[in-house]
Structures are given as structure tokens and as C-alpha cells.
Scaffold this motif. Structure first.
Motif, mmCIF file in Angstrom:
data_model
loop_
_atom_site.group_PDB
_atom_site.id
_atom_site.type_symbol
_atom_site.label_atom_id
_atom_site.label_comp_id
_atom_site.label_asym_id
_atom_site.label_seq_id
_atom_site.Cartn_x
_atom_site.Cartn_y
_atom_site.Cartn_z
ATOM 1 N N VAL A 1 -5.201 -10.298 -4.475
ATOM 2 C CA VAL A 1 -6.557 -10.838 -4.354
ATOM 3 C C VAL A 1 -6.636 -12.204 -5.030
ATOM 4 O O VAL A 1 -7.149 -13.172 -4.448
ATOM 5 N N HIS A 2 -6.115 -12.305 -6.240
ATOM 6 C CA HIS A 2 -6.156 -13.580 -6.977
ATOM 7 C C HIS A 2 -5.272 -14.627 -6.296
ATOM 8 O O HIS A 2 -5.628 -15.819 -6.274
ATOM 9 N N TYR A 3 -4.168 -14.186 -5.733
ATOM 10 C CA TYR A 3 -3.274 -15.110 -5.022
ATOM 11 C C TYR A 3 -3.985 -15.732 -3.824
ATOM 12 O O TYR A 3 -3.925 -16.944 -3.599
ATOM 13 N N ILE A 4 -4.658 -14.897 -3.045
ATOM 14 C CA ILE A 4 -5.371 -15.399 -1.873
ATOM 15 C C ILE A 4 -6.547 -16.278 -2.279
ATOM 16 O O ILE A 4 -6.797 -17.330 -1.671
ATOM 17 N N LEU A 5 -7.256 -15.876 -3.337
ATOM 18 C CA LEU A 5 -8.401 -16.669 -3.809
ATOM 19 C C LEU A 5 -7.967 -18.071 -4.222
ATOM 20 O O LEU A 5 -8.697 -19.046 -4.001
ATOM 21 N N ASN A 6 -6.785 -18.186 -4.803
ATOM 22 C CA ASN A 6 -6.335 -19.466 -5.371
ATOM 23 C C ASN A 6 -5.238 -20.136 -4.569
ATOM 24 O O ASN A 6 -4.628 -21.094 -5.046
ATOM 25 N N ARG A 7 -4.987 -19.659 -3.338
ATOM 26 C CA ARG A 7 -3.867 -20.208 -2.588
ATOM 27 C C ARG A 7 -4.083 -21.672 -2.218
ATOM 28 O O ARG A 7 -5.212 -22.121 -2.011
ATOM 29 N N LYS A 8 -2.968 -22.387 -2.127
ATOM 30 C CA LYS A 8 -3.009 -23.803 -1.840
ATOM 31 C C LYS A 8 -2.355 -24.137 -0.493
ATOM 32 O O LYS A 8 -2.242 -25.313 -0.124
ATOM 33 N N ILE B 1 0.839 -1.205 0.000
ATOM 34 C CA ILE B 1 0.000 0.000 0.000
ATOM 35 C C ILE B 1 0.870 1.251 0.000
ATOM 36 O O ILE B 1 0.619 2.203 -0.751
ATOM 37 N N LEU B 2 1.898 1.274 0.839
ATOM 38 C CA LEU B 2 2.791 2.432 0.878
ATOM 39 C C LEU B 2 3.417 2.695 -0.488
ATOM 40 O O LEU B 2 3.437 3.837 -0.967
ATOM 41 N N GLU B 3 3.924 1.642 -1.120
ATOM 42 C CA GLU B 3 4.558 1.808 -2.424
ATOM 43 C C GLU B 3 3.557 2.283 -3.467
ATOM 44 O O GLU B 3 3.872 3.141 -4.301
ATOM 45 N N GLU C 1 -12.458 -0.380 2.789
ATOM 46 C CA GLU C 1 -13.500 -1.235 2.209
ATOM 47 C C GLU C 1 -12.872 -2.438 1.503
ATOM 48 O O GLU C 1 -13.317 -3.587 1.662
ATOM 49 N N PHE C 2 -11.837 -2.191 0.728
ATOM 50 C CA PHE C 2 -11.103 -3.266 0.056
ATOM 51 C C PHE C 2 -10.582 -4.279 1.067
ATOM 52 O O PHE C 2 -10.708 -5.503 0.887
ATOM 53 N N LEU D 1 -2.040 -5.186 -5.853
ATOM 54 C CA LEU D 1 -3.155 -5.528 -4.964
ATOM 55 C C LEU D 1 -4.137 -6.462 -5.654
ATOM 56 O O LEU D 1 -4.671 -7.396 -5.043
ATOM 57 N N LYS D 2 -4.368 -6.228 -6.935
ATOM 58 C CA LYS D 2 -5.241 -7.123 -7.696
ATOM 59 C C LYS D 2 -4.649 -8.530 -7.757
ATOM 60 O O LYS D 2 -5.356 -9.531 -7.600
ATOM 61 N N GLN D 3 -3.354 -8.589 -7.984
ATOM 62 C CA GLN D 3 -2.689 -9.893 -8.009
ATOM 63 C C GLN D 3 -2.766 -10.578 -6.654
ATOM 64 O O GLN D 3 -2.908 -11.802 -6.562
#
Length: 291
Positions: free
Chosen positions: A283-290, A53-55, A205-206, A279-281
Motif C-alpha cells: 500500500v505504501h509502495y503504491i502510494l509513494n511510487r514514482k 496473498i497466497l503466502e 474490500e482491501f 500488504l501494508k508495505q
């Protein structure tokens, strides 16, 4: 995303490994216990999110590495206490024996206490932040970690064993127990960056949707993973007869809700006039984490 997160993990791990040094040999066991859990290989999602977020907001993130480490100290303390026999009674964490299995319950409790209080020492000692900002950071982190946040969620979790919770109650619990430390990482970063109120609210919110997403995928992993892949015993929630998104919605329903929370998180990011690609990546990483 994996490469980017690994880089952040390395930076965070390097700083964490330099922090906890006893001033007397009489305290060596306590510090060994604190370092044992703090330095176990973890994903470092919370401090990494703070740095991302800072970056994104144009701030030199590494100047605030100790703030990121403070967040991780709080998270690690919560894991040590969560694993205790009086809580979830877990034998493994991040693929290694839990703290109390190595150092005993009393030292494990004190290691957690030490990490909790040391986190605020890190915030106050930070030379990059003025006094008024330090006070706000302490307020944000203590509120997120305290009785109206993570600790409150943990208490609700304990009282919910052997009971059925409604989906609404489950969301309240998980928003506190899991979500608050993710949310505060975002809130602290946007505050330090001097973001306007609207941007702070949008990022908040995000983070709420990201926190719910993280817990749903954690519940799915609990039934689909093994000790080797997850780093801790699987099916613990089932053994403790806890309500989860899987028990309440089924596997398909929980996966559907995870997809919805991911979409809501991405929708929040679409409102931000900045490069939100990492940040979008995430979200997808967490959604698909194994793991």
C-alpha cells in the motif's frame, strides 16, 4: 518491499519467458509479438499480489505460478490493445516502442487476442487445481476482464474522451478498467487458499481501495513524470482531454484522496488475523511510487 517485489518479479518473469513457444515456424511472428509485450520489464503488481496473498494465507504460492502468469497475460493483452491507434494511440510502453509500432496493428491485435485466450488455457492446464476450482478461477478472471469489468471500463474511457465525467462516474470507470484485475488477483488467491467468506470479503474490500489508490497515483504520475521515468508518454490524458482524479480534484485534492484510499486499505488489513506486513508495505509502495 522493493527487494521482496523484485524477487517475485524474477520468479514471474522466469516462468513467463518459458511459456510461449510456437509449435510451427509459420506462427513465429505472432509469438514474437506476444512475447515482446509479455516480457517487457514491468512491475508485475497483479501476479505478485496474487502470490503475496497466497503466502500470507499459508499456501505454497509457487505451486500456482501459472495462475499468476494467467493474470499477467490478461493485463498485457489489455495494454497492447489500449496502446493501439484506435484507442490511446501510444508510442511507448515500459520504455520501449508499443507493440503495433514494431509488429503493425493487425499482428498487435492478434497478439492481444492470443494472450487473452492463452490465459484461460493456462488456468485449465494447471495440474495443481481440480476441475471445480478451475471452473471458478475461469469464472472469476473472465468476469473481471470482461464487459462488466476491465473491458467495460475501457469502453467507458473511450466514450469519455472530450467529455467531463463526474467523480462518481470516474470511480466506476477506474474500478472496472484498473481495479478489477487487482481485485481478481486477491479474490483468486483467497479462494484457492480456502478462506472463509468473511476473510474473502475483507480482502476484497482491501483490493477495491488498492485499485482506486493505484489509479489515482497513475493519474498523478501522468502529469508529474517523463517518458524515461514512467516508461510511456506523459500527459496523455491531458492530450486526450480525459477526466482524471487530477482534472476533477486538482493535484492536492487527488493526493488527499490517494492518502484516504491508502488509509482505507490499511484499515481493511487491520481486520485480518494474519501477517499482513507485506500488504501494508505494498500500500505504501503504491502510494509513494514514482514510476
Amino acid at each position: 518491499m522493493i527487494k521482496y517485489l523484485n524477487h517475485k518479479q524474477q520468479l514471474i518473469n522466469k516462468r513467463l519467458s518459458s511459456l510461449l513457444v510456437p509449435t510451427t515456424s509459420k506462427h513465429k511472428t505472432l509469438y514474437d509479438s506476444m512475447n515482446y509485450s509479455l516480457l517487457l520489464e514491468g512491475k508485475r503488481i497483479r501476479p505478485a499480489l496474487f502470490l503475496i496473498i497466497l503466502e500470507m494465507l499459508g499456501v505454497e504460492a509457487e505451486l500456482y505460478m501459472d495462475v499468476a502468469c494467467a493474470i499477467e497475460c490478461i493485463h498485457t493483452y489489455s495494454l497492447i490493445h489500449d496502446d493501439l491507434p484506435c484507442m490511446d494511440n501510444d508510442d511507448y510502453r515500459r520504455g520501449k516502442p508499443t507493440n503495433h509500432k514494431i509488429f503493425g496493428e493487425a499482428i498487435a491485435v492478434l497478439a492481444g487476442d492470443g494472450l487473452l485466450t492463452y490465459a484461460f488455457q493456462l488456468l485449465v492446464e494447471n495440474q495443481q487445481v481440480n476441475a471445480s476450482k478451475k471452473a471458478q478461477l475461469v469464472y472469476l478472471l473472465s468476469k473481471a476482464a470482461g464487459p462488466s469489468g476491465m473491458v467495460g471500463g475501457q469502453a467507458q474511457d473511450i466514450e469519455a474522451e472530450e467529455k467531463n465525467q463526474s467523480l462518481k462516474d470516474l470511480q466506476i470507470m477506474d474500478t472496472c478498467k484498473t481495479g478489477k484485475l487487482l481485485t481478481v488477483a486477491v479474490d483468486m488467491a483467497s479462494y484457492l487458499a480456502g478462506s472463509d467468506i468473511l476473510l474473502q470479503q475483507t480482502l476484497h474490500e482491501f483490493s477495491i481501495h488498492l485499485g482506486i489508490l493505484f489509479q489515482i497515483t497513475d493519474d498523478l504520475l501522468d502529469i508529474n513524470s517523463t517518458l524515461v521515468s514512467m516508461g510511456k508518454d506523459a500527459n496523455r490524458d491531458t492530450l486526450l482531454n480525459k477526466s482524471t482524479y487530477v482534472t476533477e480534484l486538482g493535484v492536492e485534492g487527488a493526493q488527499k484522496m490517494a492518502n484516504q484510499e491508502a488509509e482505507l486499505a490499511l484499515n481493511s488489513l487491520s481486520k485480518i488475523n494474519a501477517d499482513t506486513s507485506f500488504l501494508k508495505q505494498l500500500v505504501h509502495y503504491i502510494l509513494n511510487r514514482k514510476e
